[in-house]
Design a protein around this motif. Structure first.
Motif, mmCIF file in Angstrom:
data_model
loop_
_atom_site.group_PDB
_atom_site.id
_atom_site.type_symbol
_atom_site.label_atom_id
_atom_site.label_comp_id
_atom_site.label_asym_id
_atom_site.label_seq_id
_atom_site.Cartn_x
_atom_site.Cartn_y
_atom_site.Cartn_z
ATOM 1 N N GLY A 104 0.937 -1.216 0.088
ATOM 2 C CA GLY A 104 0.283 0.193 0.033
ATOM 3 C C GLY A 104 0.733 1.548 -0.038
ATOM 4 O O GLY A 104 0.114 2.322 0.550
ATOM 5 N N ASP A 105 2.177 0.692 0.161
ATOM 6 C CA ASP A 105 3.133 2.561 0.086
ATOM 7 C C ASP A 105 4.070 2.310 -1.307
ATOM 8 O O ASP A 105 3.761 1.404 -2.190
ATOM 9 C CB ASP A 105 4.453 2.056 1.231
ATOM 10 N N SER A 106 4.416 3.446 -1.701
ATOM 11 C CA SER A 106 5.558 3.438 -2.863
ATOM 12 C C SER A 106 6.285 2.778 -2.767
ATOM 13 O O SER A 106 7.165 2.215 -2.039
ATOM 14 C CB SER A 106 5.836 4.876 -3.103
ATOM 15 N N PHE A 107 6.991 2.020 -4.044
ATOM 16 C CA PHE A 107 7.873 1.111 -4.183
ATOM 17 C C PHE A 107 8.959 1.801 -3.778
ATOM 18 O O PHE A 107 9.927 0.859 -4.068
ATOM 19 C CB PHE A 107 7.360 0.830 -5.842
ATOM 20 N N ARG A 108 9.933 2.630 -3.896
ATOM 21 C CA ARG A 108 10.884 2.829 -2.887
ATOM 22 C C ARG A 108 10.644 3.850 -1.127
ATOM 23 O O ARG A 108 11.248 3.933 -0.537
ATOM 24 C CB ARG A 108 10.592 5.050 -3.683
ATOM 25 N N SER A 109 9.522 2.891 -0.944
ATOM 26 C CA SER A 109 9.320 3.258 0.586
ATOM 27 C C SER A 109 10.204 2.141 1.275
ATOM 28 O O SER A 109 10.543 1.086 0.880
ATOM 29 C CB SER A 109 8.305 2.481 0.806
ATOM 30 N N ILE A 110 10.713 2.749 2.864
ATOM 31 C CA ILE A 110 12.621 1.887 2.817
ATOM 32 C C ILE A 110 10.974 1.407 4.143
ATOM 33 O O ILE A 110 10.903 1.955 5.545
ATOM 34 C CB ILE A 110 13.172 3.222 3.697
ATOM 35 N N ASN A 125 10.890 -2.186 -4.313
ATOM 36 C CA ASN A 125 11.825 -2.202 -4.283
ATOM 37 C C ASN A 125 12.788 -3.059 -2.902
ATOM 38 O O ASN A 125 13.481 -3.380 -4.021
ATOM 39 C CB ASN A 125 13.093 -0.731 -4.752
ATOM 40 N N ALA A 126 12.427 -2.765 -2.336
ATOM 41 C CA ALA A 126 13.199 -3.330 -1.522
ATOM 42 C C ALA A 126 12.773 -5.113 -1.879
ATOM 43 O O ALA A 126 14.280 -5.482 -0.961
ATOM 44 C CB ALA A 126 12.790 -3.198 0.244
ATOM 45 N N LEU A 182 20.436 -0.696 4.379
ATOM 46 C CA LEU A 182 19.528 -1.291 5.890
ATOM 47 C C LEU A 182 18.678 -2.418 5.690
ATOM 48 O O LEU A 182 19.095 -3.222 7.043
ATOM 49 C CB LEU A 182 18.016 -0.202 5.534
ATOM 50 N N LEU A 183 18.935 -3.025 4.384
ATOM 51 C CA LEU A 183 18.097 -4.242 4.302
ATOM 52 C C LEU A 183 20.247 -5.758 5.006
ATOM 53 O O LEU A 183 19.676 -6.415 5.551
ATOM 54 C CB LEU A 183 18.234 -4.828 2.286
ATOM 55 N N ARG A 184 20.743 -4.765 4.136
ATOM 56 C CA ARG A 184 21.865 -4.989 5.276
ATOM 57 C C ARG A 184 22.155 -5.895 7.105
ATOM 58 O O ARG A 184 21.926 -7.215 7.472
ATOM 59 C CB ARG A 184 23.033 -5.579 4.718
ATOM 60 N N SER A 185 21.776 -4.527 7.203
ATOM 61 C CA SER A 185 21.775 -4.245 8.644
ATOM 62 C C SER A 185 20.890 -5.497 9.113
ATOM 63 O O SER A 185 21.038 -5.251 10.610
ATOM 64 C CB SER A 185 21.813 -2.990 9.224
ATOM 65 N N PRO A 193 26.179 -5.610 -0.293
ATOM 66 C CA PRO A 193 24.839 -4.220 -0.645
ATOM 67 C C PRO A 193 25.459 -3.866 -2.290
ATOM 68 O O PRO A 193 24.327 -2.860 -3.086
ATOM 69 C CB PRO A 193 25.344 -3.875 0.737
ATOM 70 N N GLU A 194 26.262 -2.810 -2.782
ATOM 71 C CA GLU A 194 26.843 -2.419 -3.498
ATOM 72 C C GLU A 194 26.923 -3.406 -5.239
ATOM 73 O O GLU A 194 26.081 -3.037 -6.061
ATOM 74 C CB GLU A 194 28.345 -1.701 -3.668
ATOM 75 N N GLU A 195 27.045 -4.177 -4.756
ATOM 76 C CA GLU A 195 26.698 -5.757 -5.756
ATOM 77 C C GLU A 195 24.952 -5.587 -5.897
ATOM 78 O O GLU A 195 24.658 -6.339 -7.179
ATOM 79 C CB GLU A 195 27.625 -6.672 -5.440
ATOM 80 N N VAL A 196 24.899 -6.227 -5.041
ATOM 81 C CA VAL A 196 23.081 -6.158 -5.391
ATOM 82 C C VAL A 196 22.053 -5.505 -5.888
ATOM 83 O O VAL A 196 21.577 -4.923 -6.467
ATOM 84 C CB VAL A 196 22.661 -6.677 -3.730
#
Ligand code: GLN
Length: 335
Positions: A104-110, A125-126, A182-185, A193-196
């Motif tokens: 229900g949130d924007s695709f860019r939501s964190i 995106n997440a 944030l996903l990694r943390s 993370p940079e590769e992903v």
């Protein structure tokens, strides 16, 4: 009617649809997205672009307007990586890492599903970043080649990453960089993370036309088997999973309204592309870069709404309802 007469009729109907949707509705606020620059008011020629294509499960492909104009897939790529993750790990494991709940949130939501400790779904995106992390392969190049290979089988043609688009995106994409760290943390990704992030942005930068998208949609509508080549892009049993998340989550925070009005699986991207598989029937591809407030193509949504109504494609439409509305049964051709 002969096959060529049917083809001519479909072309004529598509021309008619294209003509009637060519003008953007004057009352709508329109935005465009350019890699490296982000969202902005339309100021270039590309706002005029409007391509529409339809691919049958018999292998025909009909295109009108700017059906051959290339553009980056952007979020549409998420669909194919999800299919690859399912093929690599199976439904249960993928589900343990990324949910199937519309956010229900924007695709860019964190935001994440805190209770289940995973992103809500693979279309935000997440969730797409976690999906990319799931792709098997010893290194970035192998993973990238595997994603491209699945897309190419679905498309039935060679596809490429637009390196300029990719470079612009990776240079400026602080938001997805924030999400991936944030996903990694939170322990939600295993890889670097940079590769992903790089792999995610490379898949977003794969170039297609809306004609290509129509064939890729037809492949999804056909259980993952390209109707032209007969090659399977991924195991048939996962087509259902992919189509379901497209149905519930594919149109960002407009997914519910889309399901309500149009009633078919779909995935949009911020370059203005729209991928619409109609299971067991056909594939639709649209390209029109004028976006609404959700990041969906304005002409894309409008033209698909009309196609769905005219062909009675809504999954829950009944023959009675269609009769009341003066519509034809789902079996009818464009009319
Ligand atoms: N590269 C874009 C992003 O991640 C794709 C998003 C989209 O098409 N909605 O922000």
């Amino acid at each position: 009617m002969t096959t060529s007469e049917i083809r001519r009729q479909i072309d004529a109907r598509l021309e008619d649809l294209h003509r009637r949707h060519r003008e953007l509705p004057p009352d709508r606020e329109v935005r465009c997205y350019t890699p490296g620059r982000g969202y902005h008011a339309p100021d270039g020629e590309e706002i005029r672009h409007f391509g529409l294509a339809l691919a049958s499960l018999e292998g025909d492909n009909h295109g009108v307007g700017d059906a051959e104009v290339p553009f980056a897939m952007q979020s549409i790529s998420k669909v194919f990586t999800y299919a690859l993750a399912l093929a690599d790990h199976g439904r249960e494991h993928v589900l343990s890492r990324v949910g199937v709940e519309p956010s229900g949130d924007s695709f860019r939501s964190i935001v994440f599903d805190e209770r289940a400790r995973r992103p809500y779904n693979p279309m935000v995106n997440a969730g797409a970043l976690v999906t990319v992390d799931l792709v098997e392969g010893d290194d970035l190049a192998t993973k990238r080649a595997r994603i491209l290979e699945l897309m190419q089988v679905a498309a039935g043609e060679p596809l490429e990453v637009d390196e300029d688009v990719f470079q612009q995106e990776i240079r400026t994409d602080d938001r997805n960089r924030a999400i991936v760290y944030l996903l990694r943390s939170e322990g939600m990704i295993d890889g670097d993370p940079e590769e992903v992030l790089a792999l995610y942005l490379q898949q977003c930068s794969v170039t297609v036309t809306c004609r290509t998208l129509a064939t890729m949609a037809a492949t999804l509508a056909n259980g993952g088997v390209n109707p032209v080549t007969g090659d399977a892009a991924f195991p048939r049993r996962y087509a259902r999973d992919v189509l379901t998340v497209m149905y519930t989550c594919g149109m960002y925070d407009f997914a519910g309204q889309w399901a309500f009005e149009v009633g078919v699986p779909a995935k949009s991207g911020i370059s203005g592309g729209l991928l619409v598989p109609i299971p067991g029937k056909l594939g639709i591809g649209v390209y029109s870069p004028g976006l609404d407030e959700h990041g969906n193509s304005i002409r894309g949504v409008d033209v698909c709404r009309e196609i769905s109504v005219r062909l009675g494609l809504h999954v829950f439409a009944t023959e009675e309802e269609d009769a009341l509305l003066g519509l034809r049964s789902p079996a009818a051709h464009l009319d």
